[in-house]
Design a protein around this motif. Structure first.
Motif, PDB file in Angstrom:
ATOM      1  N   ILE A  64       0.837  -1.207   0.000  1.00  7.14           N
ATOM      2  CA  ILE A  64       0.000   0.000   0.000  1.00  7.14           C
ATOM      3  C   ILE A  64       0.875   1.261   0.000  1.00  7.14           C
ATOM      4  N   LEU A  65       0.231   2.354  -0.398  1.00  2.71           N
ATOM      5  CA  LEU A  65       0.874   3.670  -0.311  1.00  2.71           C
ATOM      6  C   LEU A  65       0.106   4.472   0.735  1.00  2.71           C
ATOM      7  N   VAL A  66       0.832   5.148   1.620  1.00  2.45           N
ATOM      8  CA  VAL A  66       0.182   6.047   2.587  1.00  2.45           C
ATOM      9  C   VAL A  66       0.645   7.471   2.294  1.00  2.45           C
ATOM     10  N   ILE A  67      -0.328   8.383   2.131  1.00  2.00           N
ATOM     11  CA  ILE A  67      -0.005   9.808   1.949  1.00  2.00           C
ATOM     12  C   ILE A  67      -0.375  10.499   3.260  1.00  2.00           C
ATOM     13  N   GLY A  68       0.596  11.123   3.901  1.00  2.00           N
ATOM     14  CA  GLY A  68       0.254  11.700   5.201  1.00  2.00           C
ATOM     15  C   GLY A  68       1.187  12.797   5.648  1.00  2.00           C
ATOM     16  N   ALA A  69       0.793  13.426   6.755  1.00  3.59           N
ATOM     17  CA  ALA A  69       1.625  14.432   7.421  1.00  3.59           C
ATOM     18  C   ALA A  69       2.609  13.701   8.335  1.00  3.59           C
ATOM     19  N   THR A  80       5.550   5.520   1.300  1.00 11.48           N
ATOM     20  CA  THR A  80       4.994   6.730   1.912  1.00 11.48           C
ATOM     21  C   THR A  80       5.348   8.004   1.133  1.00 11.48           C
ATOM     22  N   ILE A  81       4.331   8.830   0.937  1.00 10.75           N
ATOM     23  CA  ILE A  81       4.547  10.180   0.400  1.00 10.75           C
ATOM     24  C   ILE A  81       4.149  11.149   1.507  1.00 10.75           C
ATOM     25  N   GLY A  82       5.043  12.104   1.818  1.00 13.51           N
ATOM     26  CA  GLY A  82       4.780  13.023   2.914  1.00 13.51           C
ATOM     27  C   GLY A  82       4.473  14.433   2.429  1.00 13.51           C
ATOM     28  N   ILE A  83       3.572  15.096   3.148  1.00 13.86           N
ATOM     29  CA  ILE A  83       3.390  16.540   2.913  1.00 13.86           C
ATOM     30  C   ILE A  83       4.084  17.295   4.048  1.00 13.86           C
ATOM     31  N   PRO A  84       4.707  18.458   3.752  1.00 13.75           N
ATOM     32  CA  PRO A  84       5.119  19.319   4.866  1.00 13.75           C
ATOM     33  C   PRO A  84       3.830  19.743   5.571  1.00 13.75           C
ATOM     34  N   CYS A  85       3.881  19.948   6.872  1.00 16.81           N
ATOM     35  CA  CYS A  85       2.636  20.304   7.563  1.00 16.81           C
ATOM     36  C   CYS A  85       2.944  21.137   8.797  1.00 16.81           C
ATOM     37  N   LEU A 141       8.982  19.080   7.896  1.00 14.22           N
ATOM     38  CA  LEU A 141       9.254  18.609   6.524  1.00 14.22           C
ATOM     39  C   LEU A 141       9.135  17.099   6.363  1.00 14.22           C
ATOM     40  N   ASN A 142       8.492  16.451   7.323  1.00 17.43           N
ATOM     41  CA  ASN A 142       8.108  15.051   7.151  1.00 17.43           C
ATOM     42  C   ASN A 142       9.308  14.165   6.787  1.00 17.43           C
ATOM     43  N   ALA A 143      10.261  14.125   7.715  1.00 13.64           N
ATOM     44  CA  ALA A 143      11.564  13.517   7.417  1.00 13.64           C
ATOM     45  C   ALA A 143      11.550  11.999   7.365  1.00 13.64           C
ATOM     46  N   LEU A 144      10.419  11.349   7.714  1.00 13.44           N
ATOM     47  CA  LEU A 144      10.384   9.876   7.621  1.00 13.44           C
ATOM     48  C   LEU A 144       9.664   9.409   6.355  1.00 13.44           C
ATOM     49  N   ALA A 145       9.231  10.332   5.524  1.00 17.35           N
ATOM     50  CA  ALA A 145       8.555   9.938   4.271  1.00 17.35           C
ATOM     51  C   ALA A 145       9.589   9.423   3.274  1.00 17.35           C
ATOM     52  N   ASP A 146       9.164   8.548   2.367  1.00 14.16           N
ATOM     53  CA  ASP A 146      10.077   8.155   1.285  1.00 14.16           C
ATOM     54  C   ASP A 146      10.372   9.349   0.393  1.00 14.16           C
ATOM     55  N   GLU A 205      15.314  28.263  -0.943  1.00 19.74           N
ATOM     56  CA  GLU A 205      15.742  27.452   0.201  1.00 19.74           C
ATOM     57  C   GLU A 205      15.960  28.318   1.441  1.00 19.74           C
ATOM     58  N   GLY A 206      16.245  29.624   1.263  1.00 19.35           N
ATOM     59  CA  GLY A 206      16.364  30.546   2.397  1.00 19.35           C
ATOM     60  C   GLY A 206      15.025  30.719   3.102  1.00 19.35           C
ATOM     61  N   PHE A 207      13.928  30.739   2.337  1.00 20.57           N
ATOM     62  CA  PHE A 207      12.605  30.861   2.947  1.00 20.57           C
ATOM     63  C   PHE A 207      12.269  29.588   3.730  1.00 20.57           C
ATOM     64  N   ALA A 208      12.638  28.431   3.145  1.00 23.87           N
ATOM     65  CA  ALA A 208      12.388  27.158   3.851  1.00 23.87           C
ATOM     66  C   ALA A 208      13.188  27.132   5.150  1.00 23.87           C
ATOM     67  N   HIS A 209      14.439  27.575   5.090  1.00 24.70           N
ATOM     68  CA  HIS A 209      15.306  27.658   6.270  1.00 24.70           C
ATOM     69  C   HIS A 209      14.628  28.533   7.335  1.00 24.70           C
ATOM     70  N   TYR A 210      14.170  29.714   6.919  1.00 23.70           N
ATOM     71  CA  TYR A 210      13.522  30.653   7.842  1.00 23.70           C
ATOM     72  C   TYR A 210      12.264  30.026   8.461  1.00 23.70           C
ATOM     73  N   SER A 211      11.451  29.419   7.618  1.00 24.42           N
ATOM     74  CA  SER A 211      10.168  28.899   8.093  1.00 24.42           C
ATOM     75  C   SER A 211      10.360  27.720   9.064  1.00 24.42           C
ATOM     76  N   VAL A 212      11.328  26.849   8.762  1.00 29.21           N
ATOM     77  CA  VAL A 212      11.607  25.723   9.668  1.00 29.21           C
ATOM     78  C   VAL A 212      12.089  26.267  11.016  1.00 29.21           C
TER      79      VAL A 212
END
Ligand SMILES: Cc1cc2nc3c(=O)[nH]c(=O)nc-3n(C[C@H](O)[C@H](O)[C@H](O)COP(=O)(O)OP(=O)(O)OC[C@H]3O[C@@H](n4cnc5c(N)ncnc54)[C@H](O)[C@@H]3O)c2cc1C
Ligand code: SF4
Ligand code: SF4
Length: 402
Positions: A150-155, A179-184, A256-261, A357-364
């Motif tokens: 199965i495929l799981v799409i999740g946060a 697994t497909i992850g969304i940032p959340c 950033l959902n670091a355990l997603a494939d 990537e600077g915005f992602a850095h800031y937001s994280v």
């Protein structure tokens, strides 16, 4: 199970499953075991490097880039990379079903958990549902049907709890789970959603979808095609109350959902008019396989932007810490900054502020600082359990107290 004052819960859906004892589900809960740590090590054979400032924030990846589908899917959140990848995984028989969400037919912002068993059902899962969602509930149907792939799409909370449960208990161990992850981040409980939407949008009844964007504005797409853009700075003060978000999401440390494939978002991509660029973080061999299914359908771009964002984070961190400390504040219903001035400020920040990537850095960094002090001041007894080791390393970079 709804979240309570005593126990953090993001309503991931695992505890709604009847096929095994709820105590077993809770023992795998991310709020029981904490974020990352052993679970990151189980997946990658190591935890993220503290020496690499990018990996420290974005998690372990084998490839990162920005991209959009050459033929975007109408009704998807951005260009529809996730929906297309899930559809191709099903068509190529990599999986027999997809554990995901449909929109509630009575309320398009709300979700219904679903085990999608054909291409049409996968297609119907596209689009954002900005509320806590019990994705994992449909694992029960896949298990009863004896599905093996199965495929799981999740946060991130879904994938943390799922990975732990699969490792800890026998029920899903003979199932291959992609697994497909969304940032959340900043997810909302259903009961609060109408109240919040009414305060953000001037036309809540016609709103179709909403997103916090890289131009320091909230974008709200309406039925007539209009896009309402509300500057972050001009929201009514009552929306600055940390209590509007579920305690689980304010105690979340894996944006950033670091355990997603593979993680597919947008925050590290350039925001360009008429384009729908997304940000793709490939993490595992399985993630690479999923990506290859749609590689020919993608228009790809390298990551862009300047990594540095220190001064922006430092400017806001003192204010964040103070607002997490205060418990009994009366928040005004008024906007402290009028809309016209907020638009000027957003445009100005967009010009001089972090991008790509600077915005992602800031937001994280912004969110992990906010969440660390939320837990420290409101759930101090949980600090050691839920906060992963990478967080103090980043706080130290900014000279912030533990
Ligand atoms: C509350 C929330 C906050 C988000 N914040 C960010 C952010 O700050 N930065 C960022 O880059 N991305 C964020 N995202 C993810 C982003 O909105 C898109 O889902 C992602 O970029 C994929 O776009 P797409 O066009 O490929 O998605 P689509 O092809 O439309 O597929 C989206 C998939 O996500 C699933 N999904 C939708 N809502 C949820 C939910 N609540 N829980 C679990 N699964 C869900 C859908 O069912 C569908 O399978 C957030 C998503 C949510 C739900
Ligand atoms: S987050 Fe999931 S596993 Fe944890 S208590 Fe809530 S429903 Fe159960
Ligand atoms: S913000 Fe975190 S805890 Fe909340 S739904 Fe998203 S991943 Fe789960």
């Amino acid at each position: 199970m709804p979240w309570t004052e005593k126990r953090l819960c993001s309503s991931c859906g695992l505890c709604s499953i009847q096929a095994w004892p709820v105590e077993e589900s809770i023992s795998s809960c991310v709020f029981t075991n904490g974020w990352l740590g052993e679970r990151e090590k189980n997946l990658f054979g190591r935890e993220r490097s503290f020496e690499d400032p990018i990996e420290l924030r974005f998690g372990i990846t084998t490839e990162r880039f920005t991209a959009q589908l050459k033929q975007p899917i109408a009704g998807s959140q951005w260009s529809g990379i996730i929906t297309r990848m899930a559809t191709r995984a099903y068509e190529e028989k990599l999986v027999e079903g997809v554990v995901t969400l449909h929109c509630d037919p009575d309320h398009h912002f709300y979700s219904l958990p679903v085990l999608a068993k054909n291409s049409a059902e996968i297609f119907a899962s596209r689009g954002n549902k900005p509320v806590l969602s019990p994705v994992l509930q449909s694992l029960e149907s896949a298990w009863h049907l004896g599905m093996k792939k199965i495929l799981v799409i999740g946060a991130a909370c879904h994938l943390h709890t799922l990975k732990d449960f699969q490792k800890r208990f026998a029920y899903l161990q003979d199932m291959e789970i992609l697994t497909i992850g969304i940032p959340c981040v900043d997810n909302i409980s259903r009961s609060k959603w109408p109240w919040i939407l009414e305060r953000i949008s001037q036309s809540p009844a016609t709103a179709l979808s909403m997103e916090f964007m890289q131009d320091f504005r909230i974008h709200i797409w309406h039925k007539n095609g209009n896009v309402e853009k509300v500057p972050f700075f001009s929201l009514p003060e009552e929306l600055a109350d940390p209590g509007i978000f579920p305690p689980s999401c304010m105690s979340c440390f894996d944006y950033l959902n670091a355990l997603a494939d593979i993680t597919v978002g947008y925050l590290g991509a350039e925001l360009l008019p008429k384009e729908k660029r997304q940000w793709v973080l490939v993490r595992t061999e399985t993630g690479k396989k999923l990506l290859q299914l749609i590689d020919g359908e993608l228009e790809r771009f390298a990551e862009s932007g300047n990594w540095e964002c220190r001064s922006f984070v430092q400017k806001t961190s003192k204010r964040i810490i103070e607002s997490m400390k205060v418990r009994q504040k009366e928040y005004s219903v008024k906007r402290n900054i009028p809309l016209w001035l907020g638009q000027i400020l957003s445009t100005f920040l967009c010009t001089i502020g972090p991008k790509g990537e600077g915005f992602a850095h800031y937001s994280v960094d912004y969110h992990l600082i906010r969440h660390y002090y939320y837990v420290k001041f409101r759930y101090p007894e949980l600090l050691e359990r839920v906060v992963p080791k990478y967080v103090p390393v980043i706080l130290e970079e900014y000279g912030l107290p533990l």
